[in-house]
Design an enzyme around this catalytic site. Structure first.
Site, PDB file in Angstrom:
ATOM      1  N   GLN A 155      -5.852 -36.228  37.143  1.00 44.96           N
ATOM      2  CA  GLN A 155      -6.645 -35.280  36.203  1.00 44.96           C
ATOM      3  C   GLN A 155      -5.802 -33.970  36.022  1.00 44.96           C
ATOM      4  OE1 GLN A 155     -11.056 -33.283  36.398  1.00 44.96           O
ATOM      5  NE2 GLN A 155     -10.220 -34.131  38.067  1.00 44.96           N
ATOM      6  N   CYS A 164     -15.125 -29.253  33.683  1.00 45.84           N
ATOM      7  CA  CYS A 164     -15.336 -28.225  34.761  1.00 45.84           C
ATOM      8  C   CYS A 164     -15.968 -26.993  34.284  1.00 45.84           C
ATOM      9  CB  CYS A 164     -13.826 -27.777  35.406  1.00 45.84           C
ATOM     10  SG  CYS A 164     -14.285 -26.690  36.656  1.00 45.84           S
ATOM     11  N   LYS A 180     -12.443 -36.362  30.394  1.00 44.54           N
ATOM     12  CA  LYS A 180     -13.779 -36.313  30.659  1.00 44.54           C
ATOM     13  C   LYS A 180     -14.208 -35.016  29.918  1.00 44.54           C
ATOM     14  CE  LYS A 180     -17.012 -35.635  34.574  1.00 44.54           C
ATOM     15  NZ  LYS A 180     -16.881 -35.147  36.086  1.00 44.54           N
ATOM     16  N   GLY A 205     -23.537 -38.068  35.626  1.00 47.78           N
ATOM     17  CA  GLY A 205     -24.272 -36.945  35.812  1.00 47.78           C
ATOM     18  C   GLY A 205     -25.709 -37.461  36.642  1.00 47.78           C
ATOM     19  N   GLY A 250     -19.662 -38.670  41.731  1.00 47.17           N
ATOM     20  CA  GLY A 250     -19.014 -37.651  42.372  1.00 47.17           C
ATOM     21  C   GLY A 250     -19.840 -37.078  43.285  1.00 47.17           C
TER      22      GLY A 250
END
Length: 299
Positions: A57, A87, A127, A188, A210
């Site tokens: 990433q 982010c 992303k 999410g 995550g």
């Protein structure tokens, strides 16, 4: 996830027998003056013993720097390159990186194009959040993404303004599936098999997990039909994670450093402890004290 879904966590998942289909490294920071080859992130690639493919990433806002660092990362055993446009960290966004790219769409477009030029077909993913302020920004983002033709889009279905609050916008993710020709993966607040099943009806190509996996690393086993973890198994998780942290820190390990590293993961697990346990864990300065709480039998 930065500083969390790292080599120690990957190795822990392998020990627990609960592995995902692929990993994504913490982000490599790419700037014109700084090469993105962060050693800790490189270890996630070079020392990945799990057999699970891993994507590198990148977080940055300079097209040339991103392309330069993508080419360097492509020389390593990775499954592909992922651009972080999600982010919400103020420090990252201040430099127009992460979700900060969504405030400057011409820059975002140039970054997408630069990476598309150097990353082979089948290996470039993005992303992305729904926008900086409003989901109303998402249709324009989808136009840019369609033009750039990434090989996959990973949608965190919130805006940057929402951070991690509010409900993810499933309708926006469904819109991405309808418009884009590439696979779209949802992301999410996926913490249970039922939530995963609900999301897979919206983004059938897949999902990303995550924070939910840090809180319950057995989620991947559960998604394959396995049982929920027992109290003993959760205790084994914390013990294995502590041991793998020590292994990755090796010569740099100090008692305080070991504790502080473990606390990065525990930040996602505190809701599962009593207020008294959380108080002790947050302030602990030695691993033995932490493990006594983390591995204690249920009262």
């Amino acid at each position: 996830m930065q500083d969390v879904t790292d080599l120690a966590f990957m190795r822990t998942l392998q020990r627990l027998g609960s592995l995902p289909d692929f990993f994504v490294t913490p982000y490599f920071r790419s700037t014109p003056t700084t090469c993105a080859m962060g050693e800790e992130n490189l270890r996630c690639i070079r020392e990945n013993e799990t057999g699970v493919p891993i994507f590198a990433q990148l977080a940055g806002s300079d097209p040339d720097a991103l392309a330069r660092d993508a080419e360097r990362l492509l020389s390593l055993p990775i499954a592909g390159i992922n651009l972080n446009a999600g982010c919400p960290s103020p420090l990252v966004n201040r430099h127009h990186a992460g979700a900060g790219l969504l405030r400057d769409l011409p820059r975002f477009s140039r970054c997408l194009a630069a990476l598309r030029r150097v990353v082979p077909r089948g290996m470039f993913s993005v992303k992305c959040r729904l926008g900086w302020d409003s989901p109303g920004e998402f249709p324009r983002l989808l136009e840019l993404l369609a033009d750039a033709a990434p090989d996959a889009l990973m949608v965190h279905a919130r805006t940057r303004r929402q951070l991690y609050g509010g409900c993810p916008n499933a309708d926006a993710a469904a819109q991405a599936v309808r418009i884009l020709s590439c696979p779209v993966l949802g992301n999410g607040d996926i913490t249970t098999p039922q939530q995963a099943a609900d999301w897979l009806r919206i983004t059938p190509a897949g999902i990303l997990i995550g924070r939910g996996a840090v809180r319950n690393p057995f989620i991947f086993r559960m998604l394959r039909g396995g049982p929920a973890p027992s109290r003993v198994e959760m205790a084994s998780y914390f013990l294995s994670l502590s041991e793998e942290i020590a292994r990755t820190l090796h010569t740099r390990r100090t008692p305080a450093g070991h504790c502080n590293r473990l606390k990065k993961y525990l930040a996602f697990c505190y809701p599962d402890f009593t207020p008294e346990q959380e108080y002790i864990l947050r302030r602990a300065t030695d691993i033995d004290t932490m493990l006594r709480i983390l591995t204690a039998p249920a009262s």
